[in-house]
Design a protein around this motif. Structure first.
Motif, mmCIF file in Angstrom:
data_model
loop_
_atom_site.group_PDB
_atom_site.id
_atom_site.type_symbol
_atom_site.label_atom_id
_atom_site.label_comp_id
_atom_site.label_asym_id
_atom_site.label_seq_id
_atom_site.Cartn_x
_atom_site.Cartn_y
_atom_site.Cartn_z
ATOM 1 N N GLN A 13 -2.292 9.686 3.937
ATOM 2 C CA GLN A 13 -3.101 9.246 2.800
ATOM 3 C C GLN A 13 -2.591 7.889 2.336
ATOM 4 O OE1 GLN A 13 -2.576 11.116 -1.209
ATOM 5 N NE2 GLN A 13 -4.732 11.678 -0.989
ATOM 6 N N VAL A 14 -3.518 6.988 2.001
ATOM 7 C CA VAL A 14 -3.114 5.659 1.535
ATOM 8 C C VAL A 14 -3.800 5.363 0.210
ATOM 9 C CG1 VAL A 14 -2.675 4.730 3.843
ATOM 10 C CG2 VAL A 14 -4.965 4.538 2.868
ATOM 11 N N ARG A 15 -3.111 4.613 -0.643
ATOM 12 C CA ARG A 15 -3.686 4.226 -1.930
ATOM 13 C C ARG A 15 -3.033 2.927 -2.384
ATOM 14 N NH1 ARG A 15 -0.058 8.070 -2.872
ATOM 15 N NH2 ARG A 15 -1.538 9.733 -2.464
ATOM 16 N N SER A 38 -8.137 9.374 1.321
ATOM 17 C CA SER A 38 -7.411 10.641 1.386
ATOM 18 C C SER A 38 -6.935 10.999 2.784
ATOM 19 C CB SER A 38 -8.284 11.772 0.839
ATOM 20 O OG SER A 38 -9.473 11.883 1.589
ATOM 21 N N ASP A 39 -7.548 10.407 3.813
ATOM 22 C CA ASP A 39 -7.150 10.726 5.188
ATOM 23 C C ASP A 39 -7.568 9.566 6.088
ATOM 24 O OD1 ASP A 39 -6.578 11.756 7.671
ATOM 25 O OD2 ASP A 39 -7.935 13.481 7.521
ATOM 26 N N ILE A 99 0.849 -1.190 0.000
ATOM 27 C CA ILE A 99 0.000 0.000 0.000
ATOM 28 C C ILE A 99 0.887 1.243 0.000
ATOM 29 C CG2 ILE A 99 -1.735 1.286 1.306
ATOM 30 C CD1 ILE A 99 -2.635 -1.450 2.468
ATOM 31 N N GLU A 100 0.599 2.174 -0.905
ATOM 32 C CA GLU A 100 1.352 3.427 -0.945
ATOM 33 C C GLU A 100 0.867 4.340 0.179
ATOM 34 O OE1 GLU A 100 1.435 5.201 -4.960
ATOM 35 O OE2 GLU A 100 0.367 3.367 -5.557
ATOM 36 N N VAL A 101 1.817 4.955 0.870
ATOM 37 C CA VAL A 101 1.478 5.852 1.979
ATOM 38 C C VAL A 101 2.210 7.172 1.788
ATOM 39 C CG1 VAL A 101 1.440 6.160 4.479
ATOM 40 C CG2 VAL A 101 1.290 3.847 3.517
#
Length: 466
Positions: free
Chosen positions: A404-406, A417-418, A393-395
């Motif tokens: 923010q995580v994606r 977003s938060d 997971i990108e942080v």
């Protein structure tokens, strides 16, 4: 001119009422009351609490009025007097928040299974001021008789999480909230209160309500009293309330994520047991998480509020050190006060349980709520961030510490977003951040498996039944 003695009397009177309400909550929780006594306790609870909050709010308005007079006259020691008024106001606000915690504890008992309603309430701003004019007196008169036919009214102004309209109607046979209501109050020529009640709910036509009195005001009387702006606002509120009872429009269900965790309540108890008056003690409660606490001096709430929280001693920085790992690049320390934040009003986080219903001792619950014990949490989210990255997971962390995580794959991109809500779960409600890792990794896996072909907004539905 309002005096410190007047403030002390107001706070002490309120504390006595709050202690009485707390005792009633314990009786309800323990199930020791016979049915008649239980009904009497439940029916009297809200009016007693609301009257106490109403009196505190009136005292607050008196302080504001004196403050305005001082500003207009600008007497000698003008700034000193303003500082005194600000301190008086803060004492009253903090006392009101104690009452709100107790009000949340009562209302949550009836509302706990209504997660959709709770989310809808959360979309509105908290009710921070108790009405003190005719409307406030009308609310008191209304809730002094909370039984309406076979139903039971829950007033919203005594809580932090019931925010939409003025009250809810609860059906004890079905154990469900089935309506939201708005109250309008006016005085007639004989100084009697005339209350009108508007309801929005499900299957209201099939429910039994008291018949109308033989003599009643014209049906459009309450609307005639409203300005066009107020009437528009009223109609908007009722429409939003009506939407609360409609099924939520969803395109599908990503499925259920069932996880288990053990909040660090035992560590909170350890700090409480170690603590002494005006002296800080602490423990490392979890990776990246520490709790420190101190018992506050004073036998009354007023004394504890005016004495204040002790200064941190020299040993406390060590807790900021032991929850860091020099190998991690995102070390940062977030500090929060449990239950009562130092820079904002008390409010219950959506989906969470009030402290009264936490599985901790009566003594510790009471100490937290009545400010006999203050607990401060130190949290380092670096471990959480590291685990999320290991899970693919990108942080990213903004300059204001918003995380923010994606997750991006060949098939889909999903983003939150938060994740402040999840951090609040850890820092203010004592969940392990390992649970947050499990929630987010399971969520991204579910999104990836859903084979979505358009942009969607995901709605979370948490049920933290610990």
């Amino acid at each position: 001119m309002i005096t410190q003695r007047r403030i002390k009397t107001a706070v002490c009177d309120a504390e006595q009422t709050f202690e009485n309400c707390w005792s009633k909550l314990l009786d309800i929780q323990k199930g020791k009351l016979e049915s008649v006594e239980l009904a009497k306790t439940i029916y009297s609870f809200q009016s007693v609490l609301l009257i106490a909050l109403y009196k505190l709010q009136k005292t607050y308005k008196e302080i504001c009025e004196d403050e305005r007079n001082v500003v207009d006259r600008k007497p000698s020691r003008f700034r000193v007097r303003l500082q005194i008024f600000n301190r008086y106001k803060q004492i009253i606000i903090e006392t009101i928040d104690v009452g709100k915690v107790i009000g949340d504890s009562f209302a949550w008992f009836f509302y706990q299974g209504h997660r959709q309603f709770l989310r809808n309430h959360h979309e509105h701003e908290p009710i921070t001021e108790i009405p003190t004019g005719v409307g406030g007196r009308g609310e008191i008169a209304f809730i002094q008789r909370p039984k309406i036919a076979d139903y039971f009214a829950l007033i919203h102004s005594t809580t932090s999480f019931l925010r939409h309209l003025d009250f809810s109607l609860f059906d004890p046979k079905e154990w469900k909230v089935f309506a939201l209501g708005e109250l309008k109050t006016r005085e007639d020529k004989d100084k009697n209160f005339v209350l009108s009640m508007s309801l929005i709910g499900e299957n209201l036509g099939q429910r039994k309500f008291p018949t109308r009195p033989a003599v009643e005001p014209p049906q459009d009387l309450s609307s005639q009293q409203l300005s066009p702006k107020a009437q528009t606002r009223f109609e908007r509120q009722m429409k939003a309330a009506s939407d609360s009872f409609r099924p939520t429009d969803i395109d599908g269900n990503l499925g259920k994520i069932k996880l288990q965790t053990t909040p660090v309540y035992e560590k909170l108890k350890e700090v409480f047991d170690k603590s002494a008056s005006q002296t800080w003690e602490g423990v490392k409660a979890d990776r990246g998480f520490a709790i420190v606490g101190a018992r506050l001096h004073g036998s009354s709430l007023f004394t504890r509020l005016t004495t204040g929280v002790p200064e941190f001693n020299k040993s406390l920085p060590e807790f900021a050190v032991v929850i860091q790992d020099k190998k991690l690049s995102d070390n940062s320390i977030r500090i929060s006060r449990l239950l009562y934040h130092s820079e904002s009003r008390y409010k219950l986080l959506v989906g969470m349980r009030p402290v009264f219903w936490w599985p901790i001792s009566e003594e510790l619950r009471e100490a937290l709520v009545f400010k006999k014990f203050v607990a401060v949490t130190f949290y380092n989210s670096a471990f959480l961030i590291e685990d999320l990255r290991k899970a693919g997971i990108e942080v990213s962390v903004a300059s204001n510490h918003v995380v923010q995580v994606r997750k991006t794959t060949a098939k889909i991109k999903s983003e939150i977003s938060d994740i402040g809500y999840f951090i609040d779960m850890v820092q203010d409600y004592l969940f392990s951040d390992s649970l947050v890792v499990d929630i987010l990794t399971n969520y991204f896996d579910a999104v990836e498996k859903a084979d979505l072909n358009k942009s969607i907004k995901v709605q979370w539905d948490f049920d933290f039944a610990v």
